[in-house]
Design an enzyme around this catalytic site. Sequence first.
Site, short mmCIF file in Angstrom:
data_model
loop_
_atom_site.label_atom_id
_atom_site.label_comp_id
_atom_site.label_asym_id
_atom_site.label_seq_id
_atom_site.Cartn_x
_atom_site.Cartn_y
_atom_site.Cartn_z
N GLU A 31 0.72 -1.40 -0.10
CA GLU A 31 -0.16 0.06 -0.14
C GLU A 31 1.05 1.14 -0.10
O GLU A 31 1.85 1.00 0.57
CB GLU A 31 -0.76 -0.04 1.26
N THR A 33 2.72 2.11 -2.47
CA THR A 33 3.94 1.32 -3.22
C THR A 33 3.72 2.09 -4.25
O THR A 33 4.83 2.01 -4.77
CB THR A 33 4.62 0.25 -2.59
N GLY A 119 -16.26 4.28 -3.61
CA GLY A 119 -15.43 5.17 -3.05
C GLY A 119 -15.64 4.07 -1.33
O GLY A 119 -15.20 5.34 -0.52
N SER A 123 -11.75 0.38 -5.66
CA SER A 123 -11.41 0.80 -6.68
C SER A 123 -12.46 0.88 -7.72
O SER A 123 -12.98 0.88 -9.70
CB SER A 123 -10.06 0.20 -7.58
N SER A 125 -13.84 3.49 -8.97
CA SER A 125 -13.05 4.95 -10.23
C SER A 125 -12.48 3.50 -11.60
O SER A 125 -12.86 4.01 -12.46
CB SER A 125 -12.44 5.80 -9.57
N GLU A 162 -7.43 9.31 -15.15
CA GLU A 162 -8.14 9.65 -14.36
C GLU A 162 -6.94 10.73 -13.09
O GLU A 162 -7.78 11.90 -11.89
CB GLU A 162 -7.47 8.64 -12.99
N ASP A 174 -4.71 0.63 -9.57
CA ASP A 174 -6.24 0.28 -9.73
C ASP A 174 -6.44 -0.57 -10.82
O ASP A 174 -6.93 -1.09 -11.39
CB ASP A 174 -6.51 1.47 -9.32
P1 ADP Z 1 -13.21 4.21 -5.13
O1 ADP Z 1 -12.15 4.17 -6.80
O2 ADP Z 1 -11.73 3.57 -3.82
O3 ADP Z 1 -14.27 3.87 -5.07
P2 ADP Z 1 -12.57 6.56 -5.97
O4 ADP Z 1 -12.85 8.24 -5.33
O5 ADP Z 1 -11.65 7.20 -6.23
O6 ADP Z 1 -12.99 5.80 -5.17
O7 ADP Z 1 -13.84 7.04 -7.58
C1 ADP Z 1 -15.40 6.83 -6.98
C2 ADP Z 1 -15.88 8.22 -7.70
O8 ADP Z 1 -15.86 7.52 -8.78
C3 ADP Z 1 -17.00 8.67 -7.04
O9 ADP Z 1 -17.22 9.70 -6.51
C4 ADP Z 1 -17.92 8.78 -8.50
O10 ADP Z 1 -17.20 10.30 -9.18
C5 ADP Z 1 -16.85 7.61 -9.91
N1 ADP Z 1 -17.59 6.43 -9.71
C6 ADP Z 1 -17.62 5.45 -9.98
N2 ADP Z 1 -18.57 4.37 -9.82
C7 ADP Z 1 -19.31 5.01 -10.05
C8 ADP Z 1 -20.69 5.00 -11.03
N3 ADP Z 1 -20.64 3.58 -11.17
N4 ADP Z 1 -21.66 5.70 -10.90
C9 ADP Z 1 -21.03 6.88 -11.45
N5 ADP Z 1 -19.61 7.78 -10.85
C10 ADP Z 1 -19.53 6.81 -10.43
MG MG Z 2 -10.72 4.81 -7.25
#
Ligand code: ADP
Ligand code: MG
Length: 386
Positions: A31, A33, A119, A123, A125, A162, A174
């Site tokens: 992590e 890293t 969130g 991952s 995102s 990203e 990710d």
């Molecule tokens: P993680 O990747 O750990 O879940 P992040 O903060 O990197 O958290 O990414 C979350 C963001 O990605 C959300 O706030 C949104 O903007 C976007 N996102 C992810 N999945 C979706 C989805 N299914 N629909 C809309 N937005 C999404």
């Molecule tokens: Mg993310």
Amino acid sequence: MSAVTDHFRTVFGEEPEGVWESPGRVNLIGEHTDYNDGLVLPIALPQRTYAAARRRADGILRLSSTAGGDVTEIALHDVAPGVPEGWGRYAAGVLWALREAGYLVGGLDVAIDSTVPIGAGLSSSAALEGAVAAAASDLFGLGLLADDETRTTLAALCQKAENVIAQAPTGGMDQSASLRCTAGHAILLDCRSGHVSQIPFEIERHGLVLLVIDTRAEHTLGDGQYGNRRAACERAAKELGVASLRDIPYSHLADALHKLEHDPELFTRTQHVVTEIQRVRDTVEALEQGELAEVGLLFTSSHLSLRDDFDVSCEELDVAVDTAIAAGALGARMTGGGFGGSAIALVPERLVPSVEMAIYSAYEHHKFTKPLFFRAAAAGGARRTE
Ligand code: ADP
Ligand code: MG
């Protein structure tokens, strides 16, 4: 009919040309890293993000997610850092990065549905980027899902999306996990060379479960904590006269730390990164030897290092980890960037219910939001679904 196809029809009034999926991930160890050119060891999850898509002839991108929000509509040539607003930038960023790299990519209508908790440090995102990237690659005949080499290219472009368009300064783990993992394996990713080794991850043969605990504590990397850790690592590398902390071998750690004694921040950050990279190597070896108890101990050392030296844990994560271990887990750690998100625990199958109960009660006692649990399995990477 899948939820995403249904959503596509409702929003765009047409049939999609296909559906593509890309998974969330959980990082077993390694992590903070990735941006130090180090090693990480993620698995892809069965939870995935689905993109139903259809080409458009006018260079416009329209996006809608079952997670809510309005339809985002933007001309591809208007995509820029921070534009469009909101979640659409992750998806638009992918098309932008493809075009920047010279691929011929046109407009799309895209509907998104996801089973990846958003969130939660799992991952969502990169799953979103991967699903859109997979759709674009197939629909525009780019062939970027063909093999690990082309998937490596696609992962790098998703990371660029990203970093530049969504303006989240993350490393490449990710996107690599989402695009390059194969079922039944973790990937050992060398973040310097981009090289991946497929490491069998078959803990069920040892009667074990990888339990994911979504703490529900909001993980916000946007408040500068992440950038600030990255900057400290870069400063430490500079002081030590190396390109990145990856260049400090574990055997030279004592020397390096001696040089950083004047600066407790650089000292502790370096101590975490160098020991964590070594723990990734040790975990791979322990997995290959079938020494799962050792894997558990490495998880727990990783957590303590992230908590005490890298300072990215939080109370919810610490309570989940401590409680899981007290209830019989072989080891546990926070996973993902930290400050909330999820923890993982390596738990003997028969103890899973009691570990979950113990964490529920501890959370109740601390008046934390009720956590969510699921059992993680090592699934495959992005692909066409329908
Ligand atoms: P993680 O990747 O750990 O879940 P992040 O903060 O990197 O958290 O990414 C979350 C963001 O990605 C959300 O706030 C949104 O903007 C976007 N996102 C992810 N999945 C979706 C989805 N299914 N629909 C809309 N937005 C999404
Ligand atoms: Mg993310």
